[in-house]
Design a protein around this motif. Sequence first.
Motif, PDB file in Angstrom:
ATOM      1  N   ASP A 153     -90.427 -31.856  39.794  1.00  0.00           N
ATOM      2  CA  ASP A 153     -90.237 -32.412  38.452  1.00  0.00           C
ATOM      3  C   ASP A 153     -89.480 -33.736  38.508  1.00  0.00           C
ATOM      4  O   ASP A 153     -89.782 -34.665  37.749  1.00  0.00           O
ATOM      5  CB  ASP A 153     -89.569 -31.415  37.515  1.00  0.00           C
ATOM      6  N   TYR A 182     -91.136 -26.562  38.616  1.00  0.00           N
ATOM      7  CA  TYR A 182     -90.348 -26.971  37.455  1.00  0.00           C
ATOM      8  C   TYR A 182     -88.992 -26.259  37.462  1.00  0.00           C
ATOM      9  O   TYR A 182     -88.734 -25.357  36.671  1.00  0.00           O
ATOM     10  CB  TYR A 182     -91.135 -26.651  36.190  1.00  0.00           C
ATOM     11  N   LYS A 184     -86.201 -27.920  36.975  1.00  0.00           N
ATOM     12  CA  LYS A 184     -85.423 -28.611  35.934  1.00  0.00           C
ATOM     13  C   LYS A 184     -84.139 -29.268  36.440  1.00  0.00           C
ATOM     14  O   LYS A 184     -83.242 -29.589  35.647  1.00  0.00           O
ATOM     15  CB  LYS A 184     -85.113 -27.660  34.773  1.00  0.00           C
ATOM     16  N   GLN A 198     -79.677 -33.835  32.764  1.00  0.00           N
ATOM     17  CA  GLN A 198     -80.841 -33.790  31.889  1.00  0.00           C
ATOM     18  C   GLN A 198     -82.052 -33.246  32.652  1.00  0.00           C
ATOM     19  O   GLN A 198     -82.189 -33.445  33.858  1.00  0.00           O
ATOM     20  CB  GLN A 198     -81.162 -35.189  31.362  1.00  0.00           C
ATOM     21  N   VAL A 199     -82.933 -32.557  31.946  1.00  0.00           N
ATOM     22  CA  VAL A 199     -84.155 -32.040  32.541  1.00  0.00           C
ATOM     23  C   VAL A 199     -85.070 -33.207  32.920  1.00  0.00           C
ATOM     24  O   VAL A 199     -85.325 -34.093  32.093  1.00  0.00           O
ATOM     25  CB  VAL A 199     -84.884 -31.097  31.561  1.00  0.00           C
ATOM     26  N   VAL A 202     -89.797 -33.445  30.354  1.00  0.00           N
ATOM     27  CA  VAL A 202     -89.756 -32.745  29.077  1.00  0.00           C
ATOM     28  C   VAL A 202     -91.187 -32.437  28.626  1.00  0.00           C
ATOM     29  O   VAL A 202     -92.064 -33.294  28.676  1.00  0.00           O
ATOM     30  CB  VAL A 202     -89.035 -33.599  28.014  1.00  0.00           C
ATOM     31  N   HIS A 203     -91.424 -31.194  28.213  1.00  0.00           N
ATOM     32  CA  HIS A 203     -92.741 -30.740  27.745  1.00  0.00           C
ATOM     33  C   HIS A 203     -93.859 -31.062  28.740  1.00  0.00           C
ATOM     34  O   HIS A 203     -94.840 -31.734  28.410  1.00  0.00           O
ATOM     35  CB  HIS A 203     -93.081 -31.373  26.395  1.00  0.00           C
ATOM     36  N   ARG A 207     -97.810 -32.938  28.434  1.00  0.00           N
ATOM     37  CA  ARG A 207     -98.137 -34.154  29.188  1.00  0.00           C
ATOM     38  C   ARG A 207     -99.415 -33.975  30.004  1.00  0.00           C
ATOM     39  O   ARG A 207    -100.332 -34.806  29.949  1.00  0.00           O
ATOM     40  CB  ARG A 207     -96.977 -34.533  30.110  1.00  0.00           C
ATOM     41  N   ASN A 246     -92.289 -22.323  36.337  1.00  0.00           N
ATOM     42  CA  ASN A 246     -90.894 -22.363  35.901  1.00  0.00           C
ATOM     43  C   ASN A 246     -90.035 -21.644  36.940  1.00  0.00           C
ATOM     44  O   ASN A 246     -90.177 -20.427  37.136  1.00  0.00           O
ATOM     45  CB  ASN A 246     -90.756 -21.703  34.533  1.00  0.00           C
TER      46      ASN A 246
END
Length: 285
Positions: A153, A182, A184, A198-199, A202-203, A207, A246
Motif C-alpha cells: 500500500d 493492505y 495500512k 496516515q493510511v 484510502v478506499h 480506486r 486487509n
Amino acid sequence: MSQLLSEEKVSLLKKKASEARQLIVETVHHAGAGHVGGPMSAVDVLVNLYFNELNINPENPRAEERDRFVLSKGHSAIGLYAVLALRGYFPVEELKTFDSLNSRLQAHPDMSALPGLDMSTGSLGQGISAAVGMALGAKLQNKSFRTYCMVGDGESQEGQVWEAADVAPKYGLDNLVVILDYNKLQQFGWDGGSGKRQVPVVHPEKRWEAFGWHVISINGHDVEQIANAFEEARAVKGKPTVIIANTVKGKGVTFMENEYLWHSRVPTKEELNNAVQEIRVEGQA
C-alpha cells in the motif's frame, strides 16, 4: 469450512504460515538486517499461493507452463524466501546466508541468482509493470499460465503502479491477479497524530474499480477467504482482478503488530525468543 479446502489443507496452510513467520524473525535476527513487518503481513497470502494456488514445480522452476509470481514490494523478500524454502526450492538452512556477500538470498529478489524468482524487484512500483508484461505475453502467445503480483500500500503511491493498473484492463488481462497487501502502514509516511501514521491508500477498492478491475476484498489472514478469492479470480473473464488483502503489519507477534517501527527493525535476542514463543503457541492453536 470452505468448499475449496479440506480441513487437512487448512491445517497445512496455517502450519506453513506459522513456520514461515518463525523463519522470518530468526533470519532477520541472524543477518542483523532485513524487513519484518511487511513480510509478516504478507505470509498468509504467500503460503496460499505456493501451497495451494500456483501451478509450479520446485524441481523445474523455469518450466514454461508455470504460473508466474512477482513480489513488487521487493523489500519483503525474506517472506518470499521463507515460503520458497518451505516449498522446496532450496534448503531451509540456506536462509542463514540471507543478505550476506555472494548469497543467492539478497535483501531484494534477484532472479538471476535464485531459481523460483520470476522478477528482480526492489525499486518500488516496477514489479507490477513486469507482471502486466508477463500476462500480456501469455495472451499474445496463447499460453495458459497465469500471473500473480503482490504490491504494497505504501508502494501504491508510485505513479507507475497506476500506469500499469490503467493498461491491464485495456488488454483484457483476465490472466492477471494483483494482491494488495493492505496493512495500512508504511515505513514512515505522514504523521497522523498521537503517534499514528496516515493510511497509505484510502478506499483502494474504489480506486482499482475505477481503473476497470474486478475487485475482491478479503481478510488477508483468513486462509479460506484467500483461497476463495483466487478461485473467484479464475472465473473472471475480460478484465484483471485485484484482491485487497486487509492485513496487519507484523502479524503473529503482538508487540510487532501495527507498529510502523517494525518495518525493518532487527529483533534483539530477547525479542526474538518472545516472538518465536508466541508464533509457536499461535501455530498450535
